[in-house]
Design a protein around this motif. Structure first.
Motif, PDB file in Angstrom:
ATOM      1  N   VAL A   1      42.986  38.448  42.816  1.00  0.00           N
ATOM      2  CA  VAL A   1      42.431  38.975  43.045  1.00  0.00           C
ATOM      3  C   VAL A   1      42.865  40.245  44.704  1.00  0.00           C
TER       4      VAL A   1
ATOM      5  N   THR B   1      37.399  39.417  36.600  1.00  0.00           N
ATOM      6  CA  THR B   1      36.020  40.527  37.353  1.00  0.00           C
ATOM      7  C   THR B   1      35.437  41.846  35.823  1.00  0.00           C
TER       8      THR B   1
ATOM      9  N   SER C   1      45.403  47.120  40.533  1.00  0.00           N
ATOM     10  CA  SER C   1      45.167  45.744  40.103  1.00  0.00           C
ATOM     11  C   SER C   1      45.717  44.496  39.625  1.00  0.00           C
TER      12      SER C   1
ATOM     13  N   ASP D   1      37.541  43.102  44.816  1.00  0.00           N
ATOM     14  CA  ASP D   1      38.048  41.953  43.305  1.00  0.00           C
ATOM     15  C   ASP D   1      37.717  43.363  42.251  1.00  0.00           C
TER      16      ASP D   1
ATOM     17  N   SER E   1      39.802  42.653  39.998  1.00  0.00           N
ATOM     18  CA  SER E   1      40.490  41.813  39.365  1.00  0.00           C
ATOM     19  C   SER E   1      40.750  42.003  37.625  1.00  0.00           C
TER      20      SER E   1
END
Length: 233
Positions: A100, A112, A96, A107, A109
């Motif tokens: 994104v 998030t 990650s 997602d 990221s």
């Protein structure tokens, strides 16, 4: 009748070949999708296992990061976040990043995940990453960073940039480091560059070995102590 069948045979053969080709392509696509799903599931399980390991006492520190924060290839007790002062929680997901598109697992990221892991009691958020953003556009990096800052608005934040892992193109990693330093300054959060840090790595030339984690963690810990002391003064 024979002539009619003769004319049909090439068409039938073409139809059969087309069906077989479509089936082969579909099997390949589904196989790849299944492999990716399995891989993402394994990464998620590893992330959950690391999140269950909370170390230390004192200030509540949340680490958001990639495979480095998880401790890929080493034991959790050898991963760099355990060297930080305070009560340390880790939300790490291998592959990650700020963007994104850094991960093939959807997602995951930093922004998030930070929105899900952040607590009212969190005193400091350490965001570690950038190596997985090396092939993403600058626009996407800026957008991901801005989204993260909106989630962490009002919190004390330390952004820790990527080290020069041999497996990643040096110029691309340096470009990410420069961009993150600029973005951190623009958003008035602390930035710690690791671009000059000489780490030792596992055989993959990407992830630090236990000694590399110690060196990484000790540098971050020094900056964390300074920021905590500043907050208390």
């Amino acid at each position: 009748m024979t002539r009619h069948l003769t004319r049909l045979r090439p068409r039938l053969l073409l139809t059969v070949l087309t069906v077989l080709l479509v089936a082969a392509v579909s099997t390949t696509i589904l196989g790849r999708a299944g492999a990716r799903t399995d891989r993402c599931g394994e990464i998620g399980e590893r992330a959950d296992e690391r999140a269950a390991v909370v170390t230390g006492t004192g200030a509540d520190i949340l680490v958001i990061g990639d495979s480095y924060s998880v401790g890929a290839g080493v034991r959790a007790r050898d991963s760099w976040p355990v060297r930080l002062p305070g009560r340390v929680r880790v939300d790490g997901f291998s592959g990650s990043g700020f963007t994104v598109g850094a991960s093939a697992c959807g997602d995951v990221s930093f922004a998030t995940r930070a929105a899900l892991s952040l607590r009212r009691s969190t005193d400091l958020v350490v965001v570690e990453g950038g190596l997985n953003d090396y092939d993403q556009s600058l626009a996407d990096l800026e957008a991901g960073f801005a989204r993260l800052m909106r989630v962490l608005d009002g919190r004390q934040v330390l952004v820790v940039g990527p080290p020069p892992a041999p497996e990643r193109p040096r110029a691309d990693v340096e470009a990410v480091d420069v961009a993150l330093a600029r973005l951190a300054a623009a958003h008035q959060v602390a930035y710690l560059s690791m671009i000059d840090l000489d780490l030792t790595y596992l055989d993959d030339d990407l992830h630090p070995d236990p000694a590399g984690h110690r060196a990484f963690g000790d540098r971050v810990a020094e900056r964390v102590r300074d920021l905590l002391a500043l907050a208390q003064s």
